[in-house]
Write a protein that holds these residues in place. Structure first.
Motif, PDB file in Angstrom:
ATOM      1  N   VAL A  15       0.837  -1.206   0.000  1.00  0.00           N
ATOM      2  CA  VAL A  15       0.000   0.000   0.000  1.00  0.00           C
ATOM      3  C   VAL A  15       0.868   1.250   0.000  1.00  0.00           C
ATOM      4  O   VAL A  15       0.568   2.231  -0.706  1.00  0.00           O
ATOM      5  CB  VAL A  15      -0.961  -0.025   1.210  1.00  0.00           C
ATOM      6  N   ALA A  16       1.950   1.234   0.774  1.00  0.00           N
ATOM      7  CA  ALA A  16       2.856   2.389   0.790  1.00  0.00           C
ATOM      8  C   ALA A  16       3.507   2.590  -0.570  1.00  0.00           C
ATOM      9  O   ALA A  16       3.652   3.720  -1.043  1.00  0.00           O
ATOM     10  CB  ALA A  16       3.920   2.204   1.873  1.00  0.00           C
ATOM     11  N   ARG A  17       3.883   1.501  -1.216  1.00  0.00           N
ATOM     12  CA  ARG A  17       4.478   1.596  -2.555  1.00  0.00           C
ATOM     13  C   ARG A  17       3.474   2.197  -3.534  1.00  0.00           C
ATOM     14  O   ARG A  17       3.815   3.059  -4.342  1.00  0.00           O
ATOM     15  CB  ARG A  17       4.938   0.215  -3.015  1.00  0.00           C
ATOM     16  N   LEU A  18       2.224   1.778  -3.442  1.00  0.00           N
ATOM     17  CA  LEU A  18       1.184   2.332  -4.299  1.00  0.00           C
ATOM     18  C   LEU A  18       0.966   3.813  -4.012  1.00  0.00           C
ATOM     19  O   LEU A  18       0.841   4.623  -4.938  1.00  0.00           O
ATOM     20  CB  LEU A  18      -0.124   1.557  -4.108  1.00  0.00           C
ATOM     21  N   PRO A  37      16.252  15.083   0.088  1.00  0.00           N
ATOM     22  CA  PRO A  37      15.645  13.756  -0.047  1.00  0.00           C
ATOM     23  C   PRO A  37      15.316  13.087   1.284  1.00  0.00           C
ATOM     24  O   PRO A  37      14.298  12.406   1.412  1.00  0.00           O
ATOM     25  CB  PRO A  37      16.703  12.967  -0.821  1.00  0.00           C
ATOM     26  N   ARG A  38      16.141  13.307   2.284  1.00  0.00           N
ATOM     27  CA  ARG A  38      15.867  12.717   3.597  1.00  0.00           C
ATOM     28  C   ARG A  38      14.552  13.264   4.168  1.00  0.00           C
ATOM     29  O   ARG A  38      13.779  12.527   4.778  1.00  0.00           O
ATOM     30  CB  ARG A  38      17.014  13.003   4.550  1.00  0.00           C
ATOM     31  N   GLN A  39      14.282  14.546   3.955  1.00  0.00           N
ATOM     32  CA  GLN A  39      13.032  15.133   4.431  1.00  0.00           C
ATOM     33  C   GLN A  39      11.830  14.510   3.720  1.00  0.00           C
ATOM     34  O   GLN A  39      10.802  14.251   4.343  1.00  0.00           O
ATOM     35  CB  GLN A  39      13.025  16.648   4.205  1.00  0.00           C
ATOM     36  N   VAL A  40      11.968  14.269   2.424  1.00  0.00           N
ATOM     37  CA  VAL A  40      10.887  13.633   1.665  1.00  0.00           C
ATOM     38  C   VAL A  40      10.614  12.247   2.229  1.00  0.00           C
ATOM     39  O   VAL A  40       9.460  11.860   2.441  1.00  0.00           O
ATOM     40  CB  VAL A  40      11.225  13.565   0.164  1.00  0.00           C
ATOM     41  N   GLY A  41      11.662  11.488   2.501  1.00  0.00           N
ATOM     42  CA  GLY A  41      11.501  10.152   3.071  1.00  0.00           C
ATOM     43  C   GLY A  41      10.817  10.187   4.422  1.00  0.00           C
ATOM     44  O   GLY A  41       9.942   9.365   4.718  1.00  0.00           O
ATOM     45  N   VAL A  42      11.185  11.159   5.258  1.00  0.00           N
ATOM     46  CA  VAL A  42      10.570  11.278   6.584  1.00  0.00           C
ATOM     47  C   VAL A  42       9.092  11.630   6.460  1.00  0.00           C
ATOM     48  O   VAL A  42       8.249  11.071   7.176  1.00  0.00           O
ATOM     49  CB  VAL A  42      11.329  12.333   7.432  1.00  0.00           C
ATOM     50  N   VAL A  43       8.761  12.531   5.536  1.00  0.00           N
ATOM     51  CA  VAL A  43       7.359  12.920   5.356  1.00  0.00           C
ATOM     52  C   VAL A  43       6.530  11.729   4.861  1.00  0.00           C
ATOM     53  O   VAL A  43       5.431  11.475   5.359  1.00  0.00           O
ATOM     54  CB  VAL A  43       7.245  14.119   4.386  1.00  0.00           C
ATOM     55  N   VAL A  44       7.059  10.984   3.898  1.00  0.00           N
ATOM     56  CA  VAL A  44       6.331   9.822   3.371  1.00  0.00           C
ATOM     57  C   VAL A  44       6.143   8.784   4.475  1.00  0.00           C
ATOM     58  O   VAL A  44       5.044   8.234   4.647  1.00  0.00           O
ATOM     59  CB  VAL A  44       7.064   9.222   2.150  1.00  0.00           C
ATOM     60  N   LEU A 110       9.073   1.757   5.185  1.00  0.00           N
ATOM     61  CA  LEU A 110      10.445   2.217   4.981  1.00  0.00           C
ATOM     62  C   LEU A 110      10.936   2.057   3.546  1.00  0.00           C
ATOM     63  O   LEU A 110      11.525   3.003   2.999  1.00  0.00           O
ATOM     64  CB  LEU A 110      11.372   1.508   5.971  1.00  0.00           C
ATOM     65  N   PRO A 111      10.717   0.915   2.883  1.00  0.00           N
ATOM     66  CA  PRO A 111      11.185   0.817   1.492  1.00  0.00           C
ATOM     67  C   PRO A 111      10.529   1.847   0.563  1.00  0.00           C
ATOM     68  O   PRO A 111      11.200   2.425  -0.300  1.00  0.00           O
ATOM     69  CB  PRO A 111      10.800  -0.607   1.068  1.00  0.00           C
ATOM     70  N   ALA A 112       9.249   2.112   0.756  1.00  0.00           N
ATOM     71  CA  ALA A 112       8.568   3.102  -0.084  1.00  0.00           C
ATOM     72  C   ALA A 112       9.094   4.501   0.200  1.00  0.00           C
ATOM     73  O   ALA A 112       9.256   5.309  -0.728  1.00  0.00           O
ATOM     74  CB  ALA A 112       7.066   3.037   0.148  1.00  0.00           C
TER      75      ALA A 112
END
Length: 167
Positions: A15-18, A37-44, A110-112
């Motif tokens: 679901v996260a990947r989608l 990019p780290r901020q984007v990952g944290v937000v996602v 985490l992977p997404a």
């Protein structure tokens, strides 16, 4: 419980990947606007955890309302008194539910989140290639074998239960 945690992490990851795939243009805009990019990952990842905790809250609310009637209905008559056991959904249950859901959401999301952070902004703005391929033959065969095995297991359990009750 372990198997349900593993399957929940796999479903959360899918679901996260989608969700990341559907929000590619948004993450690209964030990156183009200057987010690291780290901020984007944290937000996602925060989105995945928040949505999971919202689902846990809804599920826990339904559990508080329906758990006791379901247990009484399931164990009514001939269960050795299990229908009379009080069902308590207290603070410890709430702590375990929310803690477990948060952990599963972190593992599954985490992977997404990493993928969202590593995608170059210009690649994310492009239209994704459509992948409209169906299941391959070996997956259909595996699915058919699993259905046959599940049907055989159910038939076996029912025959054992029938033999045990003498019906």
């Amino acid at each position: 419980l372990i198997f349900s945690g593993v399957s929940a992490a796999a479903v959360t990851a899918a679901v996260a990947r989608l969700a990341v795939e559907l929000g590619r243009t948004t993450t690209a805009r964030w990156l183009l606007a200057g987010m690291v990019p780290r901020q984007v990952g944290v937000v996602v990842l925060a989105h995945v955890v928040c949505m999971s905790l919202l689902g846990a809250a809804i599920g826990l609310g339904i559990t508080v309302v329906l758990a006791e009637p379901m247990v009484r209905g399931t164990f009514a008559g001939g269960s050795g008194g299990f229908g009379d056991v009080p069902v308590i959904v207290g603070p410890l249950t709430t702590l375990f539910v929310f803690g477990g859901v948060a952990l599963i959401a972190l593992v599954g999301g985490l992977p997404a989140a990493r993928r969202a952070a590593r995608t170059p902004p210009l690649d994310a703005l492009r239209e994704p290639e459509s992948r409209s391929r169906g299941m391959r033959w070996w997956r259909w065969c595996g699915f058919a074998l699993m259905v046959i095995a599940a049907a055989a297991s159910c038939a076996s359990w029912l025959s054992v239960a029938e033999t045990a009750t003498g019906a």
